[in-house]
Motif scaffolding. Structure first.
Motif, PDB file in Angstrom:
ATOM      1  N   TYR A 229      55.883  49.205  29.263  1.00 48.44           N
ATOM      2  CA  TYR A 229      55.335  47.929  28.811  1.00 48.44           C
ATOM      3  C   TYR A 229      54.361  47.356  29.844  1.00 48.44           C
ATOM      4  CZ  TYR A 229      55.001  43.047  27.506  1.00 48.44           C
ATOM      5  OH  TYR A 229      54.516  41.815  27.183  1.00 48.44           O
ATOM      6  N   ILE A 230      54.729  47.386  31.113  1.00 49.03           N
ATOM      7  CA  ILE A 230      53.813  46.804  32.107  1.00 49.03           C
ATOM      8  C   ILE A 230      52.625  47.721  32.408  1.00 49.03           C
ATOM      9  CG2 ILE A 230      55.522  45.251  33.156  1.00 49.03           C
ATOM     10  CD1 ILE A 230      55.783  47.160  35.466  1.00 49.03           C
TER      11      ILE A 230
ATOM     12  N   LEU B 223      48.921  46.781  31.943  1.00 54.97           N
ATOM     13  CA  LEU B 223      48.069  46.167  32.970  1.00 54.97           C
ATOM     14  C   LEU B 223      46.863  47.042  33.270  1.00 54.97           C
ATOM     15  CD1 LEU B 223      50.799  44.896  35.496  1.00 54.97           C
ATOM     16  CD2 LEU B 223      49.354  43.476  34.028  1.00 54.97           C
TER      17      LEU B 223
ATOM     18  N   PHE C 151      53.786  43.179  50.882  1.00 60.20           N
ATOM     19  CA  PHE C 151      53.087  42.301  49.929  1.00 60.20           C
ATOM     20  C   PHE C 151      52.996  40.909  50.536  1.00 60.20           C
ATOM     21  CE2 PHE C 151      56.224  39.527  47.732  1.00 60.20           C
ATOM     22  CZ  PHE C 151      57.409  40.033  48.246  1.00 60.20           C
TER      23      PHE C 151
ATOM     24  N   LEU D  82      52.627  38.276  30.113  1.00 57.57           N
ATOM     25  CA  LEU D  82      53.989  38.769  30.315  1.00 57.57           C
ATOM     26  C   LEU D  82      54.082  39.951  31.273  1.00 57.57           C
ATOM     27  CD1 LEU D  82      56.193  38.688  27.103  1.00 57.57           C
ATOM     28  CD2 LEU D  82      56.681  37.701  29.328  1.00 57.57           C
ATOM     29  N   PRO D  83      53.266  41.010  31.057  1.00 61.85           N
ATOM     30  CA  PRO D  83      53.363  42.107  32.033  1.00 61.85           C
ATOM     31  C   PRO D  83      53.031  41.663  33.456  1.00 61.85           C
ATOM     32  CG  PRO D  83      51.628  42.543  30.395  1.00 61.85           C
ATOM     33  CD  PRO D  83      52.395  41.365  29.920  1.00 61.85           C
ATOM     34  N   SER D  84      52.054  40.744  33.600  1.00 62.68           N
ATOM     35  CA  SER D  84      51.756  40.237  34.948  1.00 62.68           C
ATOM     36  C   SER D  84      52.958  39.491  35.499  1.00 62.68           C
ATOM     37  CB  SER D  84      50.564  39.271  34.927  1.00 62.68           C
ATOM     38  OG  SER D  84      49.432  39.915  34.444  1.00 62.68           O
TER      39      SER D  84
ATOM     40  N   THR E 249      55.851  41.802  36.465  1.00 69.56           N
ATOM     41  CA  THR E 249      55.524  42.584  37.654  1.00 69.56           C
ATOM     42  C   THR E 249      55.676  41.738  38.923  1.00 69.56           C
ATOM     43  OG1 THR E 249      53.987  43.914  36.372  1.00 69.56           O
ATOM     44  CG2 THR E 249      53.712  43.941  38.769  1.00 69.56           C
TER      45      THR E 249
ATOM     46  N   MET F 267      59.470  40.496  39.473  1.00 72.44           N
ATOM     47  CA  MET F 267      60.396  41.530  39.917  1.00 72.44           C
ATOM     48  C   MET F 267      60.063  41.995  41.334  1.00 72.44           C
ATOM     49  SD  MET F 267      60.993  43.687  36.426  1.00 72.44           S
ATOM     50  CE  MET F 267      61.652  42.907  34.949  1.00 72.44           C
ATOM     51  N   ALA F 268      58.769  42.055  41.655  1.00 71.48           N
ATOM     52  CA  ALA F 268      58.379  42.438  43.016  1.00 71.48           C
ATOM     53  C   ALA F 268      58.960  41.439  44.024  1.00 71.48           C
ATOM     54  CB  ALA F 268      56.858  42.488  43.128  1.00 71.48           C
ATOM     55  N   GLU F 269      58.726  40.169  43.767  1.00 74.17           N
ATOM     56  CA  GLU F 269      59.234  39.157  44.695  1.00 74.17           C
ATOM     57  C   GLU F 269      60.761  39.196  44.746  1.00 74.17           C
ATOM     58  OE1 GLU F 269      57.412  35.337  43.831  1.00 74.17           O
ATOM     59  OE2 GLU F 269      55.401  36.110  44.210  1.00 74.17           O
TER      60      GLU F 269
ATOM     61  N   ILE G 153      62.873  47.817  39.521  1.00 73.31           N
ATOM     62  CA  ILE G 153      61.477  47.792  39.062  1.00 73.31           C
ATOM     63  C   ILE G 153      60.592  47.129  40.118  1.00 73.31           C
ATOM     64  CG2 ILE G 153      59.881  46.974  37.283  1.00 73.31           C
ATOM     65  CD1 ILE G 153      62.151  47.218  35.274  1.00 73.31           C
TER      66      ILE G 153
ATOM     67  N   VAL H 117      57.204  48.739  41.662  1.00 78.42           N
ATOM     68  CA  VAL H 117      55.820  48.253  41.578  1.00 78.42           C
ATOM     69  C   VAL H 117      55.206  47.937  42.946  1.00 78.42           C
ATOM     70  CG1 VAL H 117      56.062  47.359  39.239  1.00 78.42           C
ATOM     71  CG2 VAL H 117      56.448  45.813  41.157  1.00 78.42           C
TER      72      VAL H 117
ATOM     73  N   TYR I 258      50.053  48.184  39.804  1.00 73.24           N
ATOM     74  CA  TYR I 258      50.878  47.136  39.193  1.00 73.24           C
ATOM     75  C   TYR I 258      50.736  45.787  39.902  1.00 73.24           C
ATOM     76  CZ  TYR I 258      53.198  50.943  36.725  1.00 73.24           C
ATOM     77  OH  TYR I 258      53.467  52.023  35.935  1.00 73.24           O
ATOM     78  N   TYR I 259      51.248  45.705  41.119  1.00 77.31           N
ATOM     79  CA  TYR I 259      51.358  44.387  41.755  1.00 77.31           C
ATOM     80  C   TYR I 259      49.988  43.732  41.952  1.00 77.31           C
ATOM     81  CZ  TYR I 259      52.476  40.594  44.845  1.00 77.31           C
ATOM     82  OH  TYR I 259      52.575  39.340  45.381  1.00 77.31           O
TER      83      TYR I 259
ATOM     84  N   ALA J  35      48.425  42.772  38.701  1.00 80.95           N
ATOM     85  CA  ALA J  35      49.091  41.595  38.133  1.00 80.95           C
ATOM     86  C   ALA J  35      48.614  40.322  38.829  1.00 80.95           C
ATOM     87  CB  ALA J  35      50.610  41.736  38.254  1.00 80.95           C
TER      88      ALA J  35
END
Lengths: 90, 479, 484
Positions: free
Chosen positions: A36-37, A40, B271, C306-308, C311, C314-316, C361, C365, C374-375, C378
């Motif tokens: 899904y992601i 991007l 990050f 939503l995908p942003s 991403t 979940m990263a944070e 996840i 990412v 990804y990150y 996003a």
């Protein structure tokens, strides 16, 4: 998609033991989410900028000390002489 | 030792700050009992947020400036994610260069000789982890790891050089100069235990890179590198492959050893730290920092050479320790005799202290006023140089002033020719055979001079003694 | 009104201040209410009865001696259990913090206490705020007061349900991708997600730092205003809450509001449940009756919001939750006999499965090979989205749509399909990504299930949200609290 081996590796770098059962379900669920992601990728990122929250240097914290006087670490977590007790390294 | 490449990663704590990098605990953690210089922030308690210390940014920028690095108009902090017991959040807040943003310093350079410059890759501000020890004293057979978070969150500047060193000696020059720069900036007291640490990477031509970690003082770095280079050289002459690995310096045994735990190639998943906004230093920041940076070793060196007419060698030794150079200039304020005083400090004082230990200068009993007074006495010929040396040693040992020592023991020089002539007469009558020798052998004159000096407890002016002996010998020869 | 527990914050405060009843009587009434309905609703993780009663007696003493007891004196507040309360367990609904007692108060808690509010207990949530139904709580799900078989929304489900079931006058939630507004919508109450940087996050246990804000859940817009005025404004303990040098603009309820321009976001209405869209359109008609202009617009950024969002969140999260290694705080598991990595990998397998999924996840990412795919991407799209939203606020005062695209559903109905759950956040994440304020206000019911309308405004334009929400509140009388 993530392979099961990749999933095990993610478990290791996140320090989470995953059971075989979890590998089985997560493999599908994470696969769905990652697929899904992946959308991007379809957006063109050329000319895209990043914006950040900003703070002025002059608004940073002043260098002064304030001692924290309350109990912080519970006695049960302490070893002798006030050291915090952790598992052995090897 | 051709074809060696060495790069350094140096960590120095910003010891002159009052508080840690992100919280209000004391930056100087050394006097505290375990876990008594901690708060929810530096122990990574849930819900806490880092509060960036303004002065820490300033001090890091001063270091960047002194190392000839570029200081950007805005800086960003990043999270370096890895699990380790000394890291309460299991990530470290540090800096990272990417996507157009740099750390507090980049692309700098430091000259270590007329022909050699070391490039500085980056200077970055980050937090120190806590400290680990083991209940049985070593990592191998302990049941527990003991963690002390007093150091956790202390402000640290990491300086990374390009692999520009080709021999360990250059590393020593560089680290001496860096120490002096840090001392001149007044941002890091390099004498404090653990205030400066150094990791090095070494590769022989065609070989893989070896990291040496755990070198806890600048003095040990050269030794560790020399050991490591000879180890690698001997491996390669026997055609044994050198694998990329991390080795630790064993200070007791003076060898490097392969790191006990396997430090795999880490993916730190850097990050941007979301809890610290982009810090806008602004256009005027650079000027602000320039004003804060005092005279640095290079400028001071040339001033010492031109203004005080010191030799390059002497000036360099003084400058290599800010405390010694300051001591020198304090003496001059009391009594201006630069060459004389510089020689005393570089030759006599350092000999008594024992080489590199000049950092303890402020704990010594000898003070600039003593040194100035002594130089004055010598210049005015009130005491002989050899007596001055004796007095110097006494001042160093007791902290008494030279004049006190002079009045309690008579060191004042005897310039009275009659008094000296009496002593010469006495020696001539007691050392008849030596006098006979001296008539034909000028070398024996020194023996007679020595006897006279001994009789006058070194106080006679040796020039007058020699002169009178020659006169008397001549009279004897003529008669 | 027949019961003291029915009172809103301002009503309770006035009654106590005027001496109509004591704070202690009022708190007793709330405690009795909790004892009566909590078994069915299960909104709380920890109750704070004894301390609350003591605090009430202190307030009463102040009132008797005519001391200023504060703008929320005596008012009972429930705190989401991911907001730190000094001396009161704060679990995040996780095994990992089962025994954790914070050594300090979150800034918002301190401010509420300074205004005289009384903390009645800690409210249920999805573990660490990760979820939209409160089913992912280690302490079991909270039930929707409107239909006990249904979810109350999440992650601040306890905060929504407790206010709706009158177990407290007001509550605090936290909103990372809709976690205040979703339960407000599902429980027929009002929930505000403030502008990023206007309310201190100090003491809020981080899930996704760059997205989340603490916000109030109340039964009336007026109470939202009172809570916001108490908690918002600069905090030296939060570097991201510096945006306003002094204080955010003081909010108030206006008697007359000049008409504003509103834009309906087509993408948000299109895919939603027909019952929801009908209710939203009829609420919009109310605005038109008051002379407000409304336009339909299209937001491109909805497609990648939503995908942003997931991403970044979940990263944070993967990094924020790394600290839970059970060494300094946590649950009881002796370290003896374990090697370091084995120990922490073991203890960390006690995270709930949704938390584990998000950490995994998140690690994925951020990994070196995937970071820019990804990150970084996003983050770039997030900036683009913010620009698009801000440019619309140049043209319209408010953007409007449903808070949730669906009606509340049965507990357990979607739990096995995480992705389906994620997709429900499509309307709410926009405000978090753009850092703008948004409010959910009851707009109607369908088959007894609440529907909320969402309004979004430009940064620090909370007053515009209050004006519009207040207007709607007066125009349509929607029940806030069911019989249980």
């Amino acid at each position: 998609m993530v392979s099961k081996d990749e999933l095990r590796h993610l478990g290791w770098i996140s320090r989470i033991n995953l059971s075989e059962e979890e590998i089985e379900t997560f493999h599908h669920q994470l696969g769905d989410t990652i697929k899904y992601i992946d959308v991007l990728e379809t957006f063109d990122s050329e000319n895209l900028t990043l914006d950040y929250l900003e703070v002025e240097f002059s608004n940073l914290r002043e260098d002064k000390t304030i001692e924290f006087t309350r109990d912080l670490i519970p006695k049960s977590s302490l070893a002798q002489e006030g050291y915090v007790k952790g598992p052995k390294m090897i | 030792m051709g074809n060696i490449l060495i790069g350094l990663e140096i960590h120095c704590q910003l010891t002159s700050l009052k508080s840690k990098l992100f919280c209000f605990c004391h930056e100087d953690y050394r006097s505290f009992k375990p876990n008594s210089n901690i708060c929810p922030i530096c122990c990574g308690f849930p819900g806490t947020l880092p509060l960036l210390n303004q002065k820490a940014v300033e001090h890091a920028a001063m270091i960047s400036n002194a190392l000839g690095s570029k200081i950007p108009e805005k800086i960003m902090f990043y999270r370096k994610n890895y699990f380790y017991p000394d890291l309460p959040k299991n990530f470290q807040i540090t800096q990272y260069n990417s996507y157009g943003l740099t750390s507090i310093g980049s692309a700098g350079s430091v000259c270590i000789s007329d022909s050699k410059t070391i490039r500085i890759r980056r200077v970055q501000l980050e937090e120190d982890p806590g400290r680990l020890s083991y209940d049985s004293g070593n990592i191998h057979n302990s049941n527990h790891t003991l963690i002390d978070y007093n150091r956790s969150g202390v402000a640290l500047v990491e300086i990374v050089t390009e692999p520009d060193f080709t021999e360990p000696k250059e590393v020593r020059y560089f680290l001496n100069k860096l120490s002096s720069i840090l001392e001149h900036l007044g941002v890091c007291d390099t004498a404090l235990e653990g205030a400066v640490r150094c990791d090095a990477n070494v590769s022989l031509k065609g070989g893989e890179r070896i990291e040496i970690k755990n070198v806890n003082s600048f003095r040990e770095v050269e030794k560790a590198l020399t050991y490591e280079i000879s180890r690698q050289t001997s491996l390669s002459t026997r055609n044994i492959r050198i694998n990329s690995e991390t080795r630790h310096w064993d200070e007791q045994r003076k060898i490097t050893r392969i790191a006990r735990t396997k430090e795999e190639e880490q993916d730190y998943r850097y990050f941007p730290e979301p809890d610290i906004p982009l810090v806008m230093l602004g256009k005027d920041f650079y000027t602000h920092i320039e004003k804060l940076v005092p005279e640095l070793p290079d400028e001071r060196l040339s001033r010492f050479k031109s203004k005080y007419t010191l030799s390059d060698h002497v000036a360099n030794i003084l400058i290599n320790s800010k405390k010694l150079a300051d001591f020198f200039e304090s003496c001059l304020k009391i009594y201006y005799s630069p060459v004389e005083i510089a020689n005393w400090l570089v030759n006599d004082l350092l000999a008594l202290i024992g080489g590199e230990e000049t950092v303890i200068l402020d704990k010594l009993k000898i003070e600039p006023k003593h040194m100035a007074e002594l130089a004055k006495l010598v210049d005015e010929k009130k005491i002989s140089r050899s007596n001055a040396k004796q007095i110097f040693t006494e001042v160093f040992r007791t902290g008494q002033t030279p004049s006190e020592l002079l009045s309690s023991t008579d060191y004042s020089q005897i310039n009275d020719e009659n008094l000296i002539a009496n002593a010469v007469d006495l020696v001539f009558s007691s050392e008849k055979s030596a006098v006979e020798d001296a008539k034909v052998n000028s070398g024996a004159i020194n023996f007679l001079v020595g006897k006279v000096m001994k009789m006058t407890k070194g106080r006679a002016d040796p020039k007058i003694v020699t002169q009178l002996i020659n006169v008397k010998l001549a009279q004897l020869g003529n008669s | 009104m027949s019961n003291l527990y029915d009172l809103g914050a301002l009503e309770a405060h006035r009654g106590i201040n005027q001496g109509d009843f004591t704070a202690e009587e009022y708190v007793w009434s709330i405690i009795e209410r909790i004892e009566r309905v909590e078994g069915k609703v299960h909104a709380f993780i920890t109750l704070n009865k004894e301390n609350a009663l003591n605090d009430a007696r202190e307030i009463d003493k102040k009132i008797r001696t005519k001391e200023d007891a504060g703008s929320l004196a005596g008012v009972t507040v429930g705190i989401k259990d991911n907001i730190s309360t000094h001396g009161l367990k704060t679990t995040c609904a996780s095994k990992m913090l089962e025994n954790y007692v914070p050594p300090y108060d979150a800034t918002v808690v301190e401010r509420l206490k300074n205004h005289g509010a009384i903390v009645i207990g800690k409210l249920n949530l999805d573990e660490f705020g990760m979820g939209s139904t409160t089913e992912y709580s280690r302490y079991g799900p909270t039930h929707n007061p409107w239909n006990l078989d249904y979810v109350p929304g999440g992650s601040s489900g306890g905060s929504g349900a407790a206010v709706s079931s009158r177990e407290c006058a007001i509550s605090l939630g936290s909103d990372t991708g809709g976690s205040v507004r979703c339960p407000a919508s599902f429980c027929s109450v009002v929930g505000l997600k403030p502008t990023y940087g206007s309310v201190s996050r100090f003491g809020l246990i981080s899930y996704a730092n760059s997205l989340e804000q603490i916000g109030p859940i109340c039964r009336t817009v007026e109470d939202v205003v009172t809570v916001m005025n108490a908690i918002s404004g600069h905090d030296p303990n939060d570097n991201t809450c510096f945006l306003l040098r002094s204080n955010v603009p003081y909010l108030h309820i206006k008697k007359d509001t000049a008409p504003s321009s509103i834009a309906i976001v087509k993408e948000l209405i299109d895919g939603c449940d027909p019952a929801v869209s009908r209710t939203i359109y009829s609420a919009l008609d109310k605005f038109k009756e008051f002379g407000w202009e409304s336009t339909e617009i299209s937001l491109k950024s909805v497609n990648y919001a939503l995908p942003s969002y997931y991403t970044i969140a979940m990263a944070e999260a993967s990094s924020n939750l790394a600290r839970y290694d059970n060494i300094r705080y946590g649950f009881s598991l002796p370290v003896e006999g374990f090697e370091w990595n084995t120990y922490i990998s073991n203890v960390r397998s006690n995270f709930g499965e949704e938390v584990k999924r998000r950490i995994l996840i998140g690690s994925y990412v951020l990994s070196s090979g995937y970071y820019s795919k990804y990150y970084l991407k996003a983050r770039q799209l997030r900036s683009l989205l913010r620009q698009e939203l801000l440019s619309n606020f140049g043209k319209y005062d408010l953007l409007v749509g449903p808070t949730m695209p669906v009606l509340p559903f049965r507990i357990g109905e979607k739990i096995d399909d995480p992705l389906k759950m994620y997709l429900m956040d499509v309307d709410t994440v926009l405000a978090n990504l753009a850092g703008i304020p948004a409010i959910s206000i009851p707009a109607g019911h369908s088959n007894g299930l609440p529907i909320g309308l969402q309004l979004m405004a430009g940064p620090f334009q909370e007053q515009k949200l209050i004006d519009a929400a207040s207007l709607l509140e007066n125009a349509i009388d929607i029940a806030r609290s069911p019989e249980i």
